[in-house]
Design a protein around this motif. Structure first.
Motif, PDB file in Angstrom:
ATOM      1  N   ARG A 121      -9.294 -20.252 -57.575  1.00  0.00           N
ATOM      2  CA  ARG A 121      -8.014 -19.536 -57.461  1.00  0.00           C
ATOM      3  C   ARG A 121      -7.437 -19.573 -58.723  1.00  0.00           C
ATOM      4  O   ARG A 121      -7.036 -20.490 -59.436  1.00  0.00           O
ATOM      5  CB  ARG A 121      -7.205 -19.966 -56.306  1.00  0.00           C
ATOM      6  CG  ARG A 121      -7.619 -19.666 -54.778  1.00  0.00           C
ATOM      7  CD  ARG A 121      -6.754 -20.256 -53.965  1.00  0.00           C
ATOM      8  NE  ARG A 121      -5.569 -19.479 -53.988  1.00  0.00           N
ATOM      9  CZ  ARG A 121      -4.375 -19.780 -53.421  1.00  0.00           C
ATOM     10  NH1 ARG A 121      -4.601 -20.527 -52.177  1.00  0.00           N
ATOM     11  NH2 ARG A 121      -3.484 -18.977 -53.441  1.00  0.00           N
ATOM     12  N   LEU A 122      -6.593 -18.379 -59.138  1.00  0.00           N
ATOM     13  CA  LEU A 122      -5.464 -18.475 -60.192  1.00  0.00           C
ATOM     14  C   LEU A 122      -4.186 -18.703 -59.615  1.00  0.00           C
ATOM     15  O   LEU A 122      -3.990 -18.307 -58.618  1.00  0.00           O
ATOM     16  CB  LEU A 122      -5.823 -17.131 -60.872  1.00  0.00           C
ATOM     17  CG  LEU A 122      -7.128 -16.695 -61.648  1.00  0.00           C
ATOM     18  CD1 LEU A 122      -6.770 -15.398 -62.396  1.00  0.00           C
ATOM     19  CD2 LEU A 122      -7.238 -17.704 -62.923  1.00  0.00           C
ATOM     20  N   PRO A 123      -3.514 -19.561 -60.517  1.00  0.00           N
ATOM     21  CA  PRO A 123      -2.107 -19.686 -60.151  1.00  0.00           C
ATOM     22  C   PRO A 123      -1.185 -18.409 -60.174  1.00  0.00           C
ATOM     23  O   PRO A 123      -1.579 -17.575 -61.146  1.00  0.00           O
ATOM     24  CB  PRO A 123      -1.662 -20.732 -60.943  1.00  0.00           C
ATOM     25  CG  PRO A 123      -2.493 -20.589 -62.014  1.00  0.00           C
ATOM     26  CD  PRO A 123      -3.721 -20.166 -61.701  1.00  0.00           C
ATOM     27  N   VAL A 124      -0.354 -18.300 -59.174  1.00  0.00           N
ATOM     28  CA  VAL A 124       0.441 -16.946 -59.089  1.00  0.00           C
ATOM     29  C   VAL A 124       1.892 -17.209 -58.977  1.00  0.00           C
ATOM     30  O   VAL A 124       2.190 -18.454 -58.525  1.00  0.00           O
ATOM     31  CB  VAL A 124      -0.080 -16.133 -58.147  1.00  0.00           C
ATOM     32  CG1 VAL A 124      -1.358 -15.377 -58.505  1.00  0.00           C
ATOM     33  CG2 VAL A 124      -0.028 -16.388 -56.753  1.00  0.00           C
ATOM     34  N   THR A 138      -3.955 -13.109 -53.353  1.00  0.00           N
ATOM     35  CA  THR A 138      -4.509 -14.303 -53.998  1.00  0.00           C
ATOM     36  C   THR A 138      -5.673 -13.792 -54.945  1.00  0.00           C
ATOM     37  O   THR A 138      -6.342 -12.806 -54.814  1.00  0.00           O
ATOM     38  CB  THR A 138      -5.380 -15.163 -52.960  1.00  0.00           C
ATOM     39  OG1 THR A 138      -4.458 -15.682 -51.687  1.00  0.00           O
ATOM     40  CG2 THR A 138      -6.073 -16.210 -53.477  1.00  0.00           C
ATOM     41  N   GLN A 139      -5.704 -14.401 -56.361  1.00  0.00           N
ATOM     42  CA  GLN A 139      -6.309 -13.787 -57.160  1.00  0.00           C
ATOM     43  C   GLN A 139      -7.459 -15.007 -57.228  1.00  0.00           C
ATOM     44  O   GLN A 139      -7.143 -16.252 -57.341  1.00  0.00           O
ATOM     45  CB  GLN A 139      -5.610 -13.758 -58.623  1.00  0.00           C
ATOM     46  CG  GLN A 139      -4.475 -12.566 -58.373  1.00  0.00           C
ATOM     47  CD  GLN A 139      -3.732 -12.719 -59.796  1.00  0.00           C
ATOM     48  OE1 GLN A 139      -4.078 -13.289 -60.745  1.00  0.00           O
ATOM     49  NE2 GLN A 139      -2.537 -12.106 -59.595  1.00  0.00           N
ATOM     50  N   ARG A 140      -8.997 -14.556 -57.283  1.00  0.00           N
ATOM     51  CA  ARG A 140      -9.721 -15.440 -57.506  1.00  0.00           C
ATOM     52  C   ARG A 140     -10.821 -15.023 -58.677  1.00  0.00           C
ATOM     53  O   ARG A 140     -11.145 -13.945 -58.695  1.00  0.00           O
ATOM     54  CB  ARG A 140     -10.582 -15.716 -56.177  1.00  0.00           C
ATOM     55  CG  ARG A 140      -9.779 -16.195 -55.035  1.00  0.00           C
ATOM     56  CD  ARG A 140     -10.788 -16.327 -53.777  1.00  0.00           C
ATOM     57  NE  ARG A 140     -11.310 -15.187 -53.275  1.00  0.00           N
ATOM     58  CZ  ARG A 140     -12.515 -14.744 -53.510  1.00  0.00           C
ATOM     59  NH1 ARG A 140     -13.516 -15.354 -53.655  1.00  0.00           N
ATOM     60  NH2 ARG A 140     -12.855 -13.448 -52.902  1.00  0.00           N
ATOM     61  N   VAL A 141     -11.094 -15.816 -59.443  1.00  0.00           N
ATOM     62  CA  VAL A 141     -12.235 -15.917 -60.437  1.00  0.00           C
ATOM     63  C   VAL A 141     -13.345 -16.161 -60.066  1.00  0.00           C
ATOM     64  O   VAL A 141     -13.602 -17.371 -59.346  1.00  0.00           O
ATOM     65  CB  VAL A 141     -11.776 -16.587 -61.917  1.00  0.00           C
ATOM     66  CG1 VAL A 141     -12.680 -16.428 -62.902  1.00  0.00           C
ATOM     67  CG2 VAL A 141     -10.424 -16.007 -62.390  1.00  0.00           C
ATOM     68  N   TRP A 142     -14.535 -15.725 -60.220  1.00  0.00           N
ATOM     69  CA  TRP A 142     -15.976 -15.907 -59.740  1.00  0.00           C
ATOM     70  C   TRP A 142     -16.895 -15.889 -60.814  1.00  0.00           C
ATOM     71  O   TRP A 142     -16.670 -15.107 -61.931  1.00  0.00           O
ATOM     72  CB  TRP A 142     -16.155 -15.380 -58.341  1.00  0.00           C
ATOM     73  CG  TRP A 142     -15.964 -13.765 -58.347  1.00  0.00           C
ATOM     74  CD1 TRP A 142     -14.926 -13.195 -57.853  1.00  0.00           C
ATOM     75  CD2 TRP A 142     -16.822 -12.736 -58.820  1.00  0.00           C
ATOM     76  NE1 TRP A 142     -14.869 -11.861 -57.891  1.00  0.00           N
ATOM     77  CE2 TRP A 142     -16.104 -11.546 -58.651  1.00  0.00           C
ATOM     78  CE3 TRP A 142     -18.105 -12.886 -59.558  1.00  0.00           C
ATOM     79  CZ2 TRP A 142     -16.726 -10.195 -59.057  1.00  0.00           C
ATOM     80  CZ3 TRP A 142     -18.637 -11.440 -59.876  1.00  0.00           C
ATOM     81  CH2 TRP A 142     -17.971 -10.245 -59.481  1.00  0.00           C
TER      82      TRP A 142
END
Length: 79
Positions: free
Chosen positions: A76-79, A62-66
């Motif tokens: 969350r970024l779509p993957v 899971t990729q998260r930008v903060w």
């Protein structure tokens, strides 16, 4: 503007209309909604500079930008 998520085939694009812009979205992800959500989070955080952003990748991918810290505003970024 055209947005494309190659993993899902989702697309979003804008086109000019009389008094502004019209947004079109196709596919399983609502890409334009994600852009609007990110813009709102940035504005709500006081429009911080780019250097205040970070990204975390969890063990499950899971990729998260903060903004500010990993505990701050996040999405969350779509993957």
């Amino acid at each position: 503007m055209i947005l494309v998520d190659v993993a899902t085939g989702s697309q979003a694009w804008t086109e000019p209309v009389e008094n502004g812009w019209q947004v079109h979205q196709h596919g399983p992800l609502r890409l334009w909604n994600a852009v609007e959500d990110a813009l709102s989070a940035w504005q709500d955080a006081g429009s911080p500079p780019q250097s205040d952003f970070g990204m975390t990748v969890d063990v499950d991918g899971t990729q998260r930008v903060w903004i500010g810290t990993p505990e701050g505003p996040t999405w969350r970024l779509p993957v």
